[in-house]
Design an enzyme around this catalytic site. Structure first.
Site, mmCIF file in Angstrom:
data_model
loop_
_atom_site.group_PDB
_atom_site.id
_atom_site.type_symbol
_atom_site.label_atom_id
_atom_site.label_comp_id
_atom_site.label_asym_id
_atom_site.label_seq_id
_atom_site.Cartn_x
_atom_site.Cartn_y
_atom_site.Cartn_z
ATOM 1 N N CYS A 77 35.651 50.496 45.148
ATOM 2 C CA CYS A 77 37.136 50.911 45.579
ATOM 3 C C CYS A 77 37.457 52.753 45.447
ATOM 4 O O CYS A 77 36.916 52.692 46.295
ATOM 5 C CB CYS A 77 37.963 49.884 44.698
ATOM 6 S SG CYS A 77 39.679 50.101 44.947
ATOM 7 N N HIS A 178 35.823 44.468 45.137
ATOM 8 C CA HIS A 178 35.475 44.955 43.648
ATOM 9 C C HIS A 178 34.244 43.650 43.032
ATOM 10 O O HIS A 178 34.772 42.401 42.780
ATOM 11 C CB HIS A 178 36.952 44.510 42.767
ATOM 12 C CG HIS A 178 37.722 46.047 42.095
ATOM 13 N ND1 HIS A 178 37.054 47.145 41.108
ATOM 14 C CD2 HIS A 178 38.164 46.332 42.873
ATOM 15 C CE1 HIS A 178 38.758 47.756 41.270
ATOM 16 N NE2 HIS A 178 39.151 47.345 42.482
ATOM 17 N N GLU A 180 32.640 43.325 40.947
ATOM 18 C CA GLU A 180 32.794 42.607 39.385
ATOM 19 C C GLU A 180 33.736 41.857 39.424
ATOM 20 O O GLU A 180 33.934 41.571 38.680
ATOM 21 C CB GLU A 180 32.776 43.637 38.656
ATOM 22 C CG GLU A 180 33.878 44.873 38.569
ATOM 23 C CD GLU A 180 34.936 45.507 39.570
ATOM 24 O OE1 GLU A 180 35.401 46.167 39.515
ATOM 25 O OE2 GLU A 180 33.618 46.103 40.737
#
Length: 196
Positions: A77, A178, A180
């Protein structure tokens, strides 16, 4: 293997660490330049503003360390956007200039900013970072600024316009989304990077 997450003092540090630990690795969160220089893999996460992340890097004396690092490095990001030459955020912020392309505000017309939620990435060629990930796969985004599509673009995403969602220049890799927060495909991408 020395897995290092650069401590950029942002909100997704612990979720990224947990995602990497679930893959069987033991990452370290740090700003210690000696540890960073000896990393086998380096992650640069980022949530927030361009000026704030560059301030953090400056205060930690890490700007030249990152620019000269030779291990595979993944920016996530805002951590990807630091590789740019310049961000148009906050009346302009000088970035690391690893990729000589500016990051600009998304031209979304009537679509809301920030660009938040699930969107697709598209690519034409096989890339190790995208091993076993299909074009058109969905990942989780939250951002208002992005790299335009350029010669270092590996995958792009559409949100009224096309922007770079995956980039690579030499040992520097970047994802605008993202991983994650992107479920099993995000974990797959992190695993691909760690296994390179």
């Amino acid at each position: 293997m020395n897995i290092v997450i650069l401590d950029t003092n942002c909100a997704n540090l612990l979720s990224l660490k947990l995602s990497i630990k679930k893959l069987g690795y033991q990452p370290i969160i740090t700003t210690n330049s000696d540890i960073i220089k000896n990393a086998d893999k380096l992650f640069i996460p980022g949530v927030g503003s361009a000026s704030e992340i560059m301030k953090q890097l400056f205060m930690s004396n890490l700007i030249q360390v990152i620019k000269s690092i030779s291990c595979p490095t993944l920016g996530i990001c805002l951590g990807m956007q630091v590789f740019s030459s310049f961000s148009s955020e906050s009346n302009g912020v000088k970035m690391l200039d690893i990729i000589n392309t500016p990051v600009t505000l998304l031209n979304t017309q009537t679509l809301p900013l920030p660009h938040t939620g699930w969107n697709q990435i598209f690519f034409n060629q096989h890339h190790p970072l995208l091993h076993n990930i299909k074009t058109g796969s969905w990942f989780y985004f939250i951002h208002s600024y992005a790299f335009p599509v350029n010669k270092y673009t590996i995958a792009y995403t559409e949100y009224n316009m096309q922007f770079s969602s995956v980039i690579q220049k030499n040992n520097f890799f970047g994802v605008q989304f993202h991983p994650e927060k992107s479920g099993s495909l995000g974990s797959k991408l992190l695993f691909n990077f760690l296994e390179m």
